[in-house]
Design an enzyme around this catalytic site. Structure first.
Site, PDB file in Angstrom:
ATOM      1  N   HIS A  71       0.924  -1.267   0.018  1.00 62.85           N
ATOM      2  CA  HIS A  71       0.070  -0.026  -0.179  1.00 62.85           C
ATOM      3  C   HIS A  71       0.843   1.187   0.059  1.00 62.85           C
ATOM      4  O   HIS A  71       0.500   2.408  -0.616  1.00 62.85           O
ATOM      5  CB  HIS A  71      -0.999   0.036   1.109  1.00 62.85           C
ATOM      6  CG  HIS A  71      -2.239  -0.878   1.032  1.00 62.85           C
ATOM      7  ND1 HIS A  71      -3.305  -0.616   1.305  1.00 62.85           N
ATOM      8  CD2 HIS A  71      -2.209  -2.092   0.315  1.00 62.85           C
ATOM      9  CE1 HIS A  71      -4.304  -1.551   0.944  1.00 62.85           C
ATOM     10  NE2 HIS A  71      -3.382  -2.627   0.461  1.00 62.85           N
ATOM     11  N   ASP A  72       1.849   1.083   0.747  1.00 60.01           N
ATOM     12  CA  ASP A  72       2.816   2.409   0.742  1.00 60.01           C
ATOM     13  C   ASP A  72       3.602   2.671  -0.781  1.00 60.01           C
ATOM     14  O   ASP A  72       3.454   3.705  -1.367  1.00 60.01           O
ATOM     15  CB  ASP A  72       4.020   2.333   1.774  1.00 60.01           C
ATOM     16  CG  ASP A  72       4.995   3.479   1.642  1.00 60.01           C
ATOM     17  OD1 ASP A  72       4.217   4.733   1.490  1.00 60.01           O
ATOM     18  OD2 ASP A  72       6.016   3.345   1.903  1.00 60.01           O
ATOM     19  N   SER A 249       0.050 -24.184   5.993  1.00 58.46           N
ATOM     20  CA  SER A 249       1.184 -22.893   5.426  1.00 58.46           C
ATOM     21  C   SER A 249       0.320 -21.800   5.510  1.00 58.46           C
ATOM     22  O   SER A 249       1.043 -20.632   4.701  1.00 58.46           O
ATOM     23  CB  SER A 249       1.521 -23.429   4.076  1.00 58.46           C
ATOM     24  OG  SER A 249       0.595 -23.172   3.274  1.00 58.46           O
TER      25      SER A 249
HETATM   26  C1  LIG Z   1       0.151 -27.190   2.159  1.00 57.70           C
HETATM   27  O1  LIG Z   1       1.225 -26.860   2.915  1.00 57.70           O
HETATM   28  C2  LIG Z   1       2.183 -27.865   3.212  1.00 57.70           C
HETATM   29  C3  LIG Z   1       3.287 -27.168   4.113  1.00 57.70           C
HETATM   30  O2  LIG Z   1       3.749 -26.082   3.608  1.00 57.70           O
HETATM   31  C4  LIG Z   1       2.744 -28.292   1.792  1.00 57.70           C
HETATM   32  O3  LIG Z   1       3.739 -29.364   1.900  1.00 57.70           O
HETATM   33  C5  LIG Z   1       1.575 -29.010   0.868  1.00 57.70           C
HETATM   34  O4  LIG Z   1       2.137 -29.177  -0.286  1.00 57.70           O
HETATM   35  C6  LIG Z   1       0.578 -27.809   0.957  1.00 57.70           C
HETATM   36  N1  LIG Z   1      -0.670 -28.502   0.177  1.00 57.70           N
HETATM   37  C7  LIG Z   1      -1.151 -27.834  -0.778  1.00 57.70           C
HETATM   38  C8  LIG Z   1      -2.457 -28.585  -1.438  1.00 57.70           C
HETATM   39  O5  LIG Z   1      -1.300 -26.679  -0.890  1.00 57.70           O
END
Ligand SMILES: *[C@@H]1O[C@H](CO)[C@@H](O)[C@H](O)[C@H]1NC(C)=O
Ligand code: HEM
Ligand SMILES: *[C@@H]1O[C@H](CO)[C@@H](O)[C@H](O)[C@H]1NC(C)=O
Ligand SMILES: *[C@@H]1O[C@H](CO)[C@@H](O)[C@H](O)[C@H]1NC(C)=O
Length: 326
Positions: A71-72, A249
């Site tokens: 945004h900056d 993740s």
């Molecule tokens: C979900 O996150 C894990 C850990 O980062 C990763 O190993 C995996 O491939 C991811 N799966 C999907 C479907 O995004």
């Protein structure tokens, strides 16, 4: 040459020199600009330690800083104009909704001011802190250029950020106006691998996307059902959900966001469209399985960080206000 001509030449030269000497936000950027500018103190590590201590308590600081830098930099270049307080400054504009991290920047600024006052710009602090946060979130470490000046103007009416319901080509035009290519945009939107979105910003996709009472057909129906439970149609509270729907993740800066949008599990309409539009889908497919996402993301962040305004600048003493008598 006549005396008059020489006088005019001298005047022209003086004008050129004074323009060059006038501090302007568009300063020459380089990696390591602060080396030796603060005695023996390494400015970058002062900022890094503040970010690390916040990160250890609150990992959402990564998302806060990434969005703050976007945004900056997107409005008037990276000049910390988003940090200025005021009744009609940029941070009061609609798309600011929930931009966070101002207090962390204040802390980092206080730390560097205590050591060498008037040397380190707020604009550079945003860029350095974001880099540090990305590295802590396993997104890889990239070198950032520094040497920015802080801008003196911040107006909500200048906020021209893309909206989440734009098409890819509309968003690409907005990025192109900043000198950023479609590929840069696709990689930068990988910033949505962390952080959250409020229901109000994608609610239209869940209930009546087509005006006939149907949800957005590009969304995985299972995800749509789960989101309807999280975002009731007539709720008063504006709940949040993760932008990266891979729960393992959601706090990591990685390429799983692209895997999610390929699987029709994008939250924002623009995110989902990235995986479907002919302008972006092949790069999205590449990124979904990329082993070099960190390097690509770092390069794109450096490009974002290079956007500059041509307006006069200064080193602010408080990130929230322009200097007095300047
Ligand atoms: C979900 O996150 C894990 C850990 O980062 C990763 O190993 C995996 O491939 C991811 N799966 C999907 C479907 O995004
Ligand atoms: C077309 C461009 C973009 C659009 C339309 C867009 C839109 C949005 C929207 C609507 C949200 C949710 C805000 C909320 O509900 O509070 C959001 C969050 C976020 N955006 Fe973007 N964004 C764009 C590009 C970017 C870029 C380039 C970055 C960084 C590189 C970025 C980083 C983030 C982050 C990290 C969040 C989560 C913030 C948090 O958790 O506090 N976005 N974005
Ligand atoms: C962000 O914008 C909203 C809507 O314009 C406003 O109510 C809110 O106060 C703003 N936030 C900040 C931090 O200024
Ligand atoms: C990524 O690679 C996996 C395993 O090779 C494959 O099943 C998947 O379809 C690929 N994803 C994309 C978007 O190309």
């Amino acid at each position: 040459m006549s005396r008059g001509g020489g006088g005019r030449l001298a005047l022209a030269l003086a004008l050129v020199l004074s323009t060059v000497a006038l501090p302007c936000s568009a300063a020459a950027l380089k990696v390591g600009f602060y080396k030796g500018k603060c005695g023996l103190v390494d400015v970058e590590s002062v900022v890094a330690s503040i970010v690390a201590s916040r990160f250890s308590k609150d990992r959402s600081v990564v998302a806060a800083l990434l969005r703050l830098q976007f945004h900056d930099c997107f409005v008037n270049g990276c000049d910390a104009s988003i940090l200025l307080d005021g009744s009609s400054s940029e941070k009061t504009a609609g798309p600011n909704s929930s931009v966070r991290g101002y207090d962390l920047i204040d802390r980092a600024k206080a730390a560097v001011e205590a050591i060498c006052p008037g040397v380190v710009s707020c604009a550079d602090i945003i860029v350095m802190a974001t880099r540090d946060a990305v590295a802590l979130a396993k997104g890889g470490r990239y070198d950032v250029q520094t040497g920015r000046l802080d801008g003196k103007i911040s107006l909500a009416q200048n906020v021209n950020l893309p909206s989440p319901s734009m098409t890819v080509s509309q968003a690409a035009s907005a990025f192109a106006r900043k000198g950023l290519a479609v590929a840069d945009m696709v990689v930068l939107l990988g910033g949505h691998t962390v952080g959250i979105a409020h229901c109000s910003l994608f609610q239209d996709r869940l209930y009546n996307f087509d005006g006939l009472g149907n949800p957005d057909p590009t969304m995985d129906p299972k995800l749509a059902a789960a989101l309807r439970a999280r975002c009731p149609q007539f709720a008063t509270a504006d709940n949040t959900v993760n932008l990266d729907q891979n729960s393992s993740s959601a706090l990591v800066v990685d390429s799983s966001f692209y895997k999610q949008i390929v699987a029709r599990r994008g939250i924002l309409q623009i995110d989902q469209e990235l995986a479907l539009d002919r302008l972006s889908k092949s790069l999205v497919a590449t990124l979904a399985n990329a082993t070099d996402f960190a390097a690509r993301f770092g390069r794109a962040m450096v490009k974002l960080g290079a956007l500059q305004s041509r307006l006069p600048g200064e080193i602010r003493s408080s990130c929230r206000a322009v200097n007095k008598r300047s």
